[in-house]
Motif scaffolding. Structure first.
Motif, PDB file in Angstrom:
ATOM      1  N   LEU A   1      38.459  -1.830 -56.162  1.00 28.49           N
ATOM      2  CA  LEU A   1      37.904  -1.022 -57.256  1.00 28.49           C
ATOM      3  C   LEU A   1      37.211   0.226 -56.723  1.00 28.49           C
ATOM      4  O   LEU A   1      37.369   1.328 -57.267  1.00 28.49           O
TER       5      LEU A   1
ATOM      6  N   THR B   1      38.462   3.959 -57.865  1.00 35.13           N
ATOM      7  CA  THR B   1      37.708   4.862 -58.729  1.00 35.13           C
ATOM      8  C   THR B   1      37.697   6.292 -58.202  1.00 35.13           C
ATOM      9  O   THR B   1      37.265   7.209 -58.906  1.00 35.13           O
ATOM     10  N   ARG B   2      38.197   6.503 -56.995  1.00 31.38           N
ATOM     11  CA  ARG B   2      38.248   7.854 -56.428  1.00 31.38           C
ATOM     12  C   ARG B   2      39.492   8.612 -56.863  1.00 31.38           C
ATOM     13  O   ARG B   2      39.646   9.794 -56.574  1.00 31.38           O
TER      14      ARG B   2
ATOM     15  N   LEU C   1      42.798   6.849 -62.939  1.00 29.65           N
ATOM     16  CA  LEU C   1      42.511   5.485 -63.372  1.00 29.65           C
ATOM     17  C   LEU C   1      43.629   4.835 -64.171  1.00 29.65           C
ATOM     18  O   LEU C   1      43.717   3.617 -64.238  1.00 29.65           O
TER      19      LEU C   1
ATOM     20  N   THR D   1      44.134   5.042 -67.653  1.00 25.16           N
ATOM     21  CA  THR D   1      43.373   4.445 -68.755  1.00 25.16           C
ATOM     22  C   THR D   1      44.170   4.442 -70.049  1.00 25.16           C
ATOM     23  O   THR D   1      44.869   5.409 -70.359  1.00 25.16           O
TER      24      THR D   1
ATOM     25  N   THR E   1      42.099  -0.205 -67.708  1.00 25.83           N
ATOM     26  CA  THR E   1      42.653   0.695 -66.705  1.00 25.83           C
ATOM     27  C   THR E   1      43.583  -0.069 -65.766  1.00 25.83           C
ATOM     28  O   THR E   1      43.579  -1.304 -65.727  1.00 25.83           O
TER      29      THR E   1
ATOM     30  N   LEU F   1      43.090  -0.282 -62.773  1.00 22.96           N
ATOM     31  CA  LEU F   1      42.198  -0.978 -61.844  1.00 22.96           C
ATOM     32  C   LEU F   1      41.854  -2.383 -62.338  1.00 22.96           C
ATOM     33  O   LEU F   1      41.757  -3.319 -61.535  1.00 22.96           O
TER      34      LEU F   1
ATOM     35  N   THR G   1      34.305  -1.547 -67.542  1.00 20.00           N
ATOM     36  CA  THR G   1      35.466  -0.651 -67.582  1.00 20.00           C
ATOM     37  C   THR G   1      35.151   0.661 -68.290  1.00 20.00           C
ATOM     38  O   THR G   1      35.561   1.735 -67.842  1.00 20.00           O
TER      39      THR G   1
ATOM     40  N   VAL H   1      33.407   2.991 -65.929  1.00 20.66           N
ATOM     41  CA  VAL H   1      34.328   3.569 -64.955  1.00 20.66           C
ATOM     42  C   VAL H   1      35.171   4.672 -65.597  1.00 20.66           C
ATOM     43  O   VAL H   1      35.418   5.723 -64.992  1.00 20.66           O
TER      44      VAL H   1
ATOM     45  N   GLY I   1      33.402   7.877 -65.564  1.00 25.95           N
ATOM     46  CA  GLY I   1      32.889   8.313 -64.273  1.00 25.95           C
ATOM     47  C   GLY I   1      31.512   7.797 -63.921  1.00 25.95           C
ATOM     48  O   GLY I   1      30.878   8.310 -63.003  1.00 25.95           O
TER      49      GLY I   1
ATOM     50  N   PRO J   1      29.329   5.060 -62.192  1.00 27.98           N
ATOM     51  CA  PRO J   1      29.553   3.997 -61.202  1.00 27.98           C
ATOM     52  C   PRO J   1      28.666   2.781 -61.435  1.00 27.98           C
ATOM     53  O   PRO J   1      27.831   2.420 -60.607  1.00 27.98           O
TER      54      PRO J   1
ATOM     55  N   TYR K   1      29.406  -0.964 -62.476  1.00 29.77           N
ATOM     56  CA  TYR K   1      30.393  -2.000 -62.773  1.00 29.77           C
ATOM     57  C   TYR K   1      30.303  -3.083 -61.712  1.00 29.77           C
ATOM     58  O   TYR K   1      29.790  -2.860 -60.607  1.00 29.77           O
TER      59      TYR K   1
END
Length: 266
Positions: free
Chosen positions: A21, A25-26, A29, A31, A42, A44, A90, A93, A96, A98, A100
Protein backbone atom coordinates in the motif's frame (compact mmCIF):
# COMPACT_ATOMS: atom_id res chain seq x y z
CA UNK A 1 -4.63 -24.23 17.04
CA UNK A 2 -1.45 -22.31 17.88
CA UNK A 3 -2.64 -18.72 18.24
CA UNK A 4 0.88 -17.37 18.69
CA UNK A 5 1.77 -18.78 15.28
CA UNK A 6 -1.48 -17.38 13.85
CA UNK A 7 -0.47 -13.96 15.17
CA UNK A 8 2.91 -14.27 13.42
CA UNK A 9 1.16 -15.16 10.16
CA UNK A 10 -1.28 -12.26 10.54
CA UNK A 11 1.39 -9.70 11.46
CA UNK A 12 3.66 -10.70 8.59
CA UNK A 13 0.76 -10.64 6.14
CA UNK A 14 -0.49 -7.26 7.34
CA UNK A 15 2.99 -5.75 7.16
CA UNK A 16 3.56 -7.13 3.65
CA UNK A 17 0.21 -5.67 2.58
CA UNK A 18 1.17 -2.39 4.23
CA UNK A 19 4.40 -2.22 2.24
CA UNK A 20 2.40 -2.79 -0.93
CA UNK A 21 0.00 0.00 0.00
CA UNK A 22 2.74 2.44 0.93
CA UNK A 23 4.44 1.95 -2.40
CA UNK A 24 1.17 2.01 -4.31
CA UNK A 25 -0.01 5.33 -2.90
CA UNK A 26 2.89 6.99 -4.73
CA UNK A 27 1.34 6.22 -8.10
CA UNK A 28 -2.03 6.11 -9.85
CA UNK A 29 -4.69 4.54 -7.64
CA UNK A 30 -7.21 3.20 -10.15
CA UNK A 31 -10.21 4.53 -8.20
CA UNK A 32 -13.84 3.69 -8.95
CA UNK A 33 -17.21 3.95 -7.24
CA UNK A 34 -18.31 1.39 -4.68
CA UNK A 35 -22.01 1.17 -3.97
CA UNK A 36 -24.40 4.09 -4.05
CA UNK A 37 -23.35 5.98 -0.92
CA UNK A 38 -20.31 7.75 -2.37
CA UNK A 39 -17.67 5.23 -1.28
CA UNK A 40 -14.82 4.19 -3.53
CA UNK A 41 -12.55 1.19 -4.07
CA UNK A 42 -9.07 1.29 -5.56
CA UNK A 43 -6.74 -1.17 -7.24
CA UNK A 44 -4.73 -1.03 -4.01
CA UNK A 45 -7.64 -2.44 -2.01
CA UNK A 46 -7.81 -5.40 -4.34
CA UNK A 47 -4.05 -5.99 -4.50
CA UNK A 48 -3.70 -5.81 -0.72
CA UNK A 49 -6.62 -8.17 -0.23
CA UNK A 50 -5.19 -10.66 -2.74
CA UNK A 51 -1.90 -10.72 -0.84
CA UNK A 52 -3.62 -11.18 2.52
CA UNK A 53 -5.86 -13.97 1.26
CA UNK A 54 -2.92 -15.81 -0.26
CA UNK A 55 -0.86 -15.55 2.94
CA UNK A 56 -3.68 -16.63 5.25
CA UNK A 57 -5.07 -19.43 3.12
CA UNK A 58 -1.63 -20.82 2.41
CA UNK A 59 -1.06 -21.12 6.15
CA UNK A 60 -4.63 -22.21 6.95
CA UNK A 61 -6.25 -23.69 3.83
CA UNK A 62 -9.24 -25.12 5.73
CA UNK A 63 -10.21 -21.82 7.32
CA UNK A 64 -12.89 -19.41 6.12
CA UNK A 65 -12.10 -15.78 5.27
CA UNK A 66 -14.48 -12.84 5.09
CA UNK A 67 -12.75 -10.02 3.24
CA UNK A 68 -13.87 -6.44 2.63
CA UNK A 69 -13.95 -6.70 -1.14
CA UNK A 70 -14.22 -10.43 -1.87
CA UNK A 71 -16.78 -11.27 0.78
CA UNK A 72 -16.93 -14.90 1.90
CA UNK A 73 -14.05 -17.11 0.79
CA UNK A 74 -14.54 -20.76 1.72
CA UNK A 75 -17.47 -22.48 3.38
CA UNK A 76 -19.66 -20.52 5.77
CA UNK A 77 -20.17 -21.65 9.34
CA UNK A 78 -16.72 -23.09 9.97
CA UNK A 79 -15.03 -23.08 13.36
CA UNK A 80 -12.26 -20.66 12.33
CA UNK A 81 -12.95 -17.47 10.37
CA UNK A 82 -10.55 -14.67 9.42
CA UNK A 83 -11.77 -11.12 8.87
CA UNK A 84 -9.66 -9.05 6.49
CA UNK A 85 -9.76 -5.30 5.88
CA UNK A 86 -7.04 -4.74 3.27
CA UNK A 87 -7.23 -0.95 3.31
CA UNK A 88 -9.17 0.71 6.09
CA UNK A 89 -9.27 4.34 5.00
CA UNK A 90 -9.75 4.01 1.25
CA UNK A 91 -11.54 7.34 1.01
CA UNK A 92 -8.57 9.01 2.72
CA UNK A 93 -6.12 7.46 0.27
CA UNK A 94 -8.32 8.54 -2.64
CA UNK A 95 -7.93 12.22 -1.68
CA UNK A 96 -4.23 11.95 -0.85
CA UNK A 97 -4.60 11.80 2.95
CA UNK A 98 -2.06 9.32 4.40
CA UNK A 99 -4.38 7.98 7.09
CA UNK A 100 -5.07 4.30 6.61
CA UNK A 101 -4.30 0.88 8.12
CA UNK A 102 -4.57 -2.83 7.45
CA UNK A 103 -6.69 -4.98 9.78
CA UNK A 104 -6.82 -8.75 10.35
CA UNK A 105 -8.81 -10.70 12.93
CA UNK A 106 -9.27 -14.40 13.63
CA UNK A 107 -12.48 -15.68 15.21
CA UNK A 108 -13.45 -19.04 16.63
CA UNK A 109 -17.18 -19.72 16.36
CA UNK A 110 -17.71 -15.99 15.88
CA UNK A 111 -15.67 -14.82 18.89
CA UNK A 112 -12.55 -12.76 18.03
CA UNK A 113 -9.41 -14.32 19.51
CA UNK A 114 -6.71 -12.49 17.54
CA UNK A 115 -6.50 -8.93 16.26
CA UNK A 116 -3.81 -7.15 14.24
CA UNK A 117 -3.74 -3.53 13.08
CA UNK A 118 -0.84 -2.27 10.94
CA UNK A 119 -0.14 1.36 10.03
CA UNK A 120 1.98 1.45 6.86
CA UNK A 121 2.78 5.16 7.22
CA UNK A 122 4.30 4.93 10.70
CA UNK A 123 5.36 1.31 10.12
CA UNK A 124 3.80 0.37 13.44
CA UNK A 125 1.87 -2.81 14.17
CA UNK A 126 -0.35 -3.52 17.17
CA UNK A 127 -1.66 -6.98 17.98
CA UNK A 128 -3.65 -8.78 20.65
CA UNK A 129 -4.58 -12.28 21.71
CA UNK A 130 -7.67 -12.75 23.87
CA UNK A 131 -6.65 -13.02 27.49
CA UNK A 132 -2.98 -12.26 26.76
CA UNK A 133 -2.94 -8.49 26.39
CA UNK A 134 -2.12 -6.15 23.52
CA UNK A 135 1.36 -5.18 22.34
CA UNK A 136 3.06 -2.74 20.01
CA UNK A 137 5.69 -3.67 17.42
CA UNK A 138 8.39 -3.11 20.03
CA UNK A 139 6.80 -5.68 22.33
CA UNK A 140 5.71 -3.01 24.81
CA UNK A 141 2.35 -3.87 26.33
CA UNK A 142 -0.45 -1.37 25.69
CA UNK A 143 -2.11 0.03 28.83
CA UNK A 144 -3.63 3.49 28.33
CA UNK A 145 -3.88 5.60 31.50
CA UNK A 146 -6.96 7.32 32.86
CA UNK A 147 -6.23 10.99 32.17
CA UNK A 148 -9.42 13.10 32.18
CA UNK A 149 -9.30 16.65 30.84
CA UNK A 150 -11.28 19.55 32.35
CA UNK A 151 -12.19 20.50 28.78
CA UNK A 152 -13.98 17.26 28.01
CA UNK A 153 -12.95 14.03 26.28
CA UNK A 154 -11.21 13.61 22.94
CA UNK A 155 -13.35 11.09 21.06
CA UNK A 156 -13.65 9.33 17.73
CA UNK A 157 -16.90 8.62 15.93
CA UNK A 158 -17.52 5.76 13.53
CA UNK A 159 -20.58 4.43 11.76
CA UNK A 160 -21.28 1.63 9.32
CA UNK A 161 -21.96 1.88 5.61
CA UNK A 162 -25.42 2.70 4.37
CA UNK A 163 -26.52 4.77 7.37
CA UNK A 164 -28.89 7.52 6.18
CA UNK A 165 -27.68 11.09 6.65
CA UNK A 166 -30.88 11.95 8.51
CA UNK A 167 -30.84 8.89 10.78
CA UNK A 168 -32.35 10.24 14.03
CA UNK A 169 -30.05 8.22 16.31
CA UNK A 170 -26.96 9.44 14.49
CA UNK A 171 -28.15 13.03 14.73
CA UNK A 172 -28.84 12.70 18.45
CA UNK A 173 -25.52 11.06 19.25
CA UNK A 174 -23.42 13.41 17.16
CA UNK A 175 -25.15 16.45 18.62
CA UNK A 176 -24.40 15.20 22.14
CA UNK A 177 -20.77 14.62 21.20
CA UNK A 178 -20.36 18.01 19.54
CA UNK A 179 -21.81 19.75 22.60
CA UNK A 180 -19.82 17.88 25.24
CA UNK A 181 -16.57 16.57 23.79
CA UNK A 182 -13.35 18.53 23.45
CA UNK A 183 -12.87 17.17 19.92
CA UNK A 184 -14.67 14.57 17.80
CA UNK A 185 -12.53 12.82 15.20
CA UNK A 186 -14.05 11.24 12.12
CA UNK A 187 -11.05 9.46 10.65
CA UNK A 188 -12.74 7.33 7.94
CA UNK A 189 -10.42 4.61 9.27
CA UNK A 190 -12.01 3.12 12.40
CA UNK A 191 -9.25 0.57 12.96
CA UNK A 192 -6.80 3.44 13.34
CA UNK A 193 -9.11 5.01 15.94
CA UNK A 194 -9.09 1.73 17.89
CA UNK A 195 -5.29 1.69 17.84
CA UNK A 196 -5.24 5.29 19.09
CA UNK A 197 -7.61 4.37 21.91
CA UNK A 198 -5.49 1.35 22.86
CA UNK A 199 -2.42 3.58 22.98
CA UNK A 200 -4.14 6.28 25.02
CA UNK A 201 -4.06 8.97 22.32
CA UNK A 202 -7.82 9.49 22.53
CA UNK A 203 -10.30 9.03 25.35
CA UNK A 204 -13.05 7.02 23.70
CA UNK A 205 -14.91 5.85 20.62
CA UNK A 206 -18.62 5.98 19.92
CA UNK A 207 -19.83 3.70 17.14
CA UNK A 208 -23.18 3.24 15.47
CA UNK A 209 -24.01 0.08 13.51
CA UNK A 210 -20.32 -0.49 12.77
CA UNK A 211 -19.18 -2.72 9.93
CA UNK A 212 -18.37 -6.34 10.74
CA UNK A 213 -15.02 -6.60 8.95
CA UNK A 214 -13.36 -3.48 10.36
CA UNK A 215 -14.53 -3.81 13.97
CA UNK A 216 -13.27 -7.00 15.69
CA UNK A 217 -9.51 -6.54 15.26
CA UNK A 218 -9.58 -3.04 16.72
CA UNK A 219 -12.09 -3.79 19.45
CA UNK A 220 -10.07 -6.78 20.68
CA UNK A 221 -6.88 -4.70 20.60
CA UNK A 222 -8.50 -2.04 22.77
CA UNK A 223 -10.10 -4.53 25.16
CA UNK A 224 -6.83 -6.35 25.72
CA UNK A 225 -5.20 -2.98 26.45
CA UNK A 226 -7.74 -2.44 29.24
CA UNK A 227 -10.49 -0.56 27.42
CA UNK A 228 -14.10 -1.41 28.26
CA UNK A 229 -16.83 -1.57 25.62
CA UNK A 230 -20.55 -1.26 26.32
CA UNK A 231 -23.71 -0.99 24.28
CA UNK A 232 -25.05 2.54 23.82
CA UNK A 233 -27.50 2.05 26.69
CA UNK A 234 -24.71 0.88 29.00
CA UNK A 235 -25.64 -2.77 28.66
CA UNK A 236 -23.52 -5.70 27.55
CA UNK A 237 -21.63 -5.34 24.29
CA UNK A 238 -22.06 -8.35 21.99
CA UNK A 239 -18.61 -9.45 20.83
CA UNK A 240 -19.59 -12.20 18.39
CA UNK A 241 -19.11 -11.04 14.82
CA UNK A 242 -22.37 -12.53 13.60
CA UNK A 243 -24.45 -10.27 15.87
CA UNK A 244 -27.05 -8.19 14.01
CA UNK A 245 -25.83 -4.79 12.80
CA UNK A 246 -27.94 -2.97 15.36
CA UNK A 247 -25.96 -4.67 18.10
CA UNK A 248 -22.66 -3.33 16.76
CA UNK A 249 -23.34 0.07 18.31
CA UNK A 250 -21.12 0.84 21.26
CA UNK A 251 -19.21 3.16 23.56
CA UNK A 252 -15.57 2.34 24.33
CA UNK A 253 -13.34 4.02 26.91
CA UNK A 254 -11.16 3.47 29.96
CA UNK A 255 -13.34 1.79 32.63
CA UNK A 256 -13.12 4.86 34.87
CA UNK A 257 -14.12 7.18 32.01
CA UNK A 258 -16.95 5.04 30.68
CA UNK A 259 -19.74 6.10 33.10
CA UNK A 260 -19.21 9.77 32.24
CA UNK A 261 -19.14 9.09 28.53
CA UNK A 262 -22.35 7.04 28.71
CA UNK A 263 -24.10 9.81 30.67
CA UNK A 264 -22.91 12.35 28.12
CA UNK A 265 -24.80 10.48 25.41
CA UNK A 266 -28.11 10.16 27.24
Amino acid sequence: MDLDHARTVAVEAAEAAGALLLEGTRGALGTRAKGEAGDVVTDLDLASEKLLLERILTAYPSHTVIAEESGLVGAAGGEWTWLVDPLDGTNNVAIGLPTYVVGVALCRDGLPLLGVVHDPVSRQTWSALRGKGAVASSGVRLAPPYAPSPHGPLLAWTQGYGIARDDPTVRRLKTALDLNARRVLQLWAPLLAWAMLARGDIDGIVGYRAGMVDLPAGALLAQEAGIEIRALDGGRYEECVDAPGGERSFVAAHPRALPGLLSLLQ
